[in-house]
Scaffold this active site. Structure first.
Site, PDB file in Angstrom:
ATOM      1  CG  ASN A 107      66.221  26.069  27.826  1.00  0.00           C
ATOM      2  OD1 ASN A 107      67.420  25.808  27.802  1.00  0.00           O
ATOM      3  ND2 ASN A 107      65.598  26.685  26.846  1.00  0.00           N
ATOM      4  CG  HIS A 138      60.936  26.526  19.863  1.00  0.00           C
ATOM      5  ND1 HIS A 138      60.440  27.462  20.733  1.00  0.00           N
ATOM      6  CD2 HIS A 138      61.944  25.894  20.512  1.00  0.00           C
ATOM      7  CE1 HIS A 138      61.119  27.408  21.875  1.00  0.00           C
ATOM      8  NE2 HIS A 138      62.048  26.463  21.775  1.00  0.00           N
ATOM      9  CE  LYS A 142      58.612  23.941  22.025  1.00  0.00           C
ATOM     10  NZ  LYS A 142      58.993  22.720  22.751  1.00  0.00           N
TER      11      LYS A 142
HETATM   12  P1  NAD Z   1      61.890  14.589  18.378  1.00  0.00           P
HETATM   13  O1  NAD Z   1      60.482  14.448  17.866  1.00  0.00           O
HETATM   14  O2  NAD Z   1      62.971  14.900  17.409  1.00  0.00           O
HETATM   15  O3  NAD Z   1      62.305  13.260  19.152  1.00  0.00           O
HETATM   16  C1  NAD Z   1      61.473  12.605  20.083  1.00  0.00           C
HETATM   17  C2  NAD Z   1      61.885  11.143  20.112  1.00  0.00           C
HETATM   18  O4  NAD Z   1      61.177  10.521  21.176  1.00  0.00           O
HETATM   19  C3  NAD Z   1      61.520  10.374  18.832  1.00  0.00           C
HETATM   20  O5  NAD Z   1      62.651   9.647  18.416  1.00  0.00           O
HETATM   21  C4  NAD Z   1      60.378   9.452  19.256  1.00  0.00           C
HETATM   22  O6  NAD Z   1      60.442   8.198  18.599  1.00  0.00           O
HETATM   23  C5  NAD Z   1      60.681   9.262  20.750  1.00  0.00           C
HETATM   24  N1  NAD Z   1      59.482   8.940  21.538  1.00  0.00           N
HETATM   25  C6  NAD Z   1      58.248   9.475  21.461  1.00  0.00           C
HETATM   26  N2  NAD Z   1      57.417   8.887  22.341  1.00  0.00           N
HETATM   27  C7  NAD Z   1      58.155   7.943  22.986  1.00  0.00           C
HETATM   28  C8  NAD Z   1      57.860   7.001  24.016  1.00  0.00           C
HETATM   29  N3  NAD Z   1      56.615   6.895  24.547  1.00  0.00           N
HETATM   30  N4  NAD Z   1      58.847   6.194  24.466  1.00  0.00           N
HETATM   31  C9  NAD Z   1      60.095   6.293  23.943  1.00  0.00           C
HETATM   32  N5  NAD Z   1      60.442   7.172  22.958  1.00  0.00           N
HETATM   33  C10 NAD Z   1      59.472   7.977  22.501  1.00  0.00           C
HETATM   34  O7  NAD Z   1      61.810  15.697  19.517  1.00  0.00           O
HETATM   35  P2  NAD Z   1      63.029  16.551  20.153  1.00  0.00           P
HETATM   36  O8  NAD Z   1      63.192  17.826  19.393  1.00  0.00           O
HETATM   37  O9  NAD Z   1      64.199  15.654  20.389  1.00  0.00           O
HETATM   38  O10 NAD Z   1      62.366  16.975  21.551  1.00  0.00           O
HETATM   39  C11 NAD Z   1      61.905  15.995  22.482  1.00  0.00           C
HETATM   40  C12 NAD Z   1      61.313  16.705  23.688  1.00  0.00           C
HETATM   41  O11 NAD Z   1      62.350  17.447  24.347  1.00  0.00           O
HETATM   42  C13 NAD Z   1      60.217  17.723  23.344  1.00  0.00           C
HETATM   43  O12 NAD Z   1      59.241  17.705  24.360  1.00  0.00           O
HETATM   44  C14 NAD Z   1      60.971  19.053  23.364  1.00  0.00           C
HETATM   45  O13 NAD Z   1      60.133  20.160  23.617  1.00  0.00           O
HETATM   46  C15 NAD Z   1      61.926  18.799  24.487  1.00  0.00           C
HETATM   47  N6  NAD Z   1      63.123  19.642  24.512  1.00  0.00           N
HETATM   48  C16 NAD Z   1      63.562  20.007  25.743  1.00  0.00           C
HETATM   49  C17 NAD Z   1      64.721  20.758  25.851  1.00  0.00           C
HETATM   50  C18 NAD Z   1      65.232  21.093  27.231  1.00  0.00           C
HETATM   51  O14 NAD Z   1      66.298  21.726  27.362  1.00  0.00           O
HETATM   52  N7  NAD Z   1      64.522  20.667  28.291  1.00  0.00           N
HETATM   53  C19 NAD Z   1      65.438  21.138  24.705  1.00  0.00           C
HETATM   54  C20 NAD Z   1      64.955  20.739  23.461  1.00  0.00           C
HETATM   55  C21 NAD Z   1      63.802  19.976  23.376  1.00  0.00           C
END
Ligand code: NAD
Length: 246
Positions: A107, A138, A142
């Site tokens: 996060n 969420h 998710k």
């Molecule tokens: P999302 O589904 O909206 O977007 C994910 C993107 O990644 C998509 O555009 C998809 O095409 C791309 N993708 C998937 N596999 C891929 C690969 N092998 N190579 C390149 N691109 C690829 O998801 P999101 O809501 O943006 O969340 C993404 C991740 O970030 C999740 O794991 C979520 O839990 C995490 N997240 C983390 C935080 C943090 O603060 N660490 C905050 C929010 C979300």
């Protein structure tokens, strides 16, 4: 100007990070990768980042691993936020961190960092017999449950109490019986477009306490990501987290 390569660029987080980077004025977007754009493995890939540049990855476990390998091969720093990685995936990122700076956080919100510190302060005061339950909410899209942040909060409680891997109880159903003292209840709610909401409840005899953080939009994470990126661009190889930035 710091050159960024975005992995997961068209996702919810990728778009929020690009918006924040453009608004801040000290970043350029060098290239964008998504699920259907292969992350390069050959060292002449002009679209990938090299030394002095940073890859920001919010995609999937496979995307995180591919980005880590390519960063290690080409000398770029990595800021990684994907949650739900397996132990083996995390080890891939640790291997990359022996060659380049890698910053991982479940996060990136400063509010959640403050929540974790407040939780530590509360647990220092409360007897270990107080029951801890974690509730997270969420959006319906998710993929992983419970959230990486909820698991981090449970690890924080365990560390404070000297239990490295605390027993988690994921919801309760049927005759679950009396609550064992040491377990941590974990409750993942999914629906609508909740961005991220984490509550830690602590219940003792005759009183209870609740600490809660609510992310209202993804800008809450994006600003932490940009701070992490400014840190990584000059950092030595190693594995870092948001505490190192703050
Ligand atoms: P999302 O589904 O909206 O977007 C994910 C993107 O990644 C998509 O555009 C998809 O095409 C791309 N993708 C998937 N596999 C891929 C690969 N092998 N190579 C390149 N691109 C690829 O998801 P999101 O809501 O943006 O969340 C993404 C991740 O970030 C999740 O794991 C979520 O839990 C995490 N997240 C983390 C935080 C943090 O603060 N660490 C905050 C929010 C979300």
């Amino acid at each position: 100007m710091i050159a960024l390569v975005l992995v997961g660029a068209s996702g919810r987080m990728g778009r929020a990070i690009e918006d924040a980077a453009r608004a801040s004025g000290d970043f350029t977007i060098k290239s964008r990768f998504g699920r259907d754009d292969p992350i390069p493995v050959a060292a002449d890939a002009a679209s990938w980042a090299g030394p002095g540049e940073v890859v920001v990855e919010f995609s999937s476990p496979a995307g995180a691993v591919a980005a880590a390998r390519a960063c290690a091969a080409f000398g770029a720093g990595l800021v990684s936020g994907t949650t739900g990685l397996s132990v083996e995936d995390e080890e891939e990122l640790e291997r990359a961190a022996t060659r380049v700076p890698v910053l991982r956080a479940a996060n990136f919100s400063l509010g959640v960092l403050a929540l974790r510190r407040a939780l530590g302060a509360a647990l220092d005061v409360l007897p270990s017999g107080w029951d801890v339950e974690i509730v997270e909410r969420h959006h319906r899209g998710k993929l992983d449950s419970p959230s990486g942040t909820a698991l981090q909060l449970a690890r924080d409680v365990g560390e404070r109490r000297g239990i490295p891997e605390p027993a988690l109880r994921h919801g309760r159903v049927g005759r679950a019986g009396p609550r064992p003292e040491s377990e941590i209840g974990m409750h993942a709610l999914r629906g609508g477009n909740w961005v991220g909401d984490h509550t830690v409840l602590m219940a003792g005899p005759g009183e209870w306490l609740e600490l809660r953080h609510v992310a209202q939009d993804r800008g809450a994470f994006a600003h932490g990501v940009l701070s992490a990126t400014r840190f990584v661009v000059t950092a030595a190889p190693g594995l870092y987290n948001l505490e190192d930035v703050v």
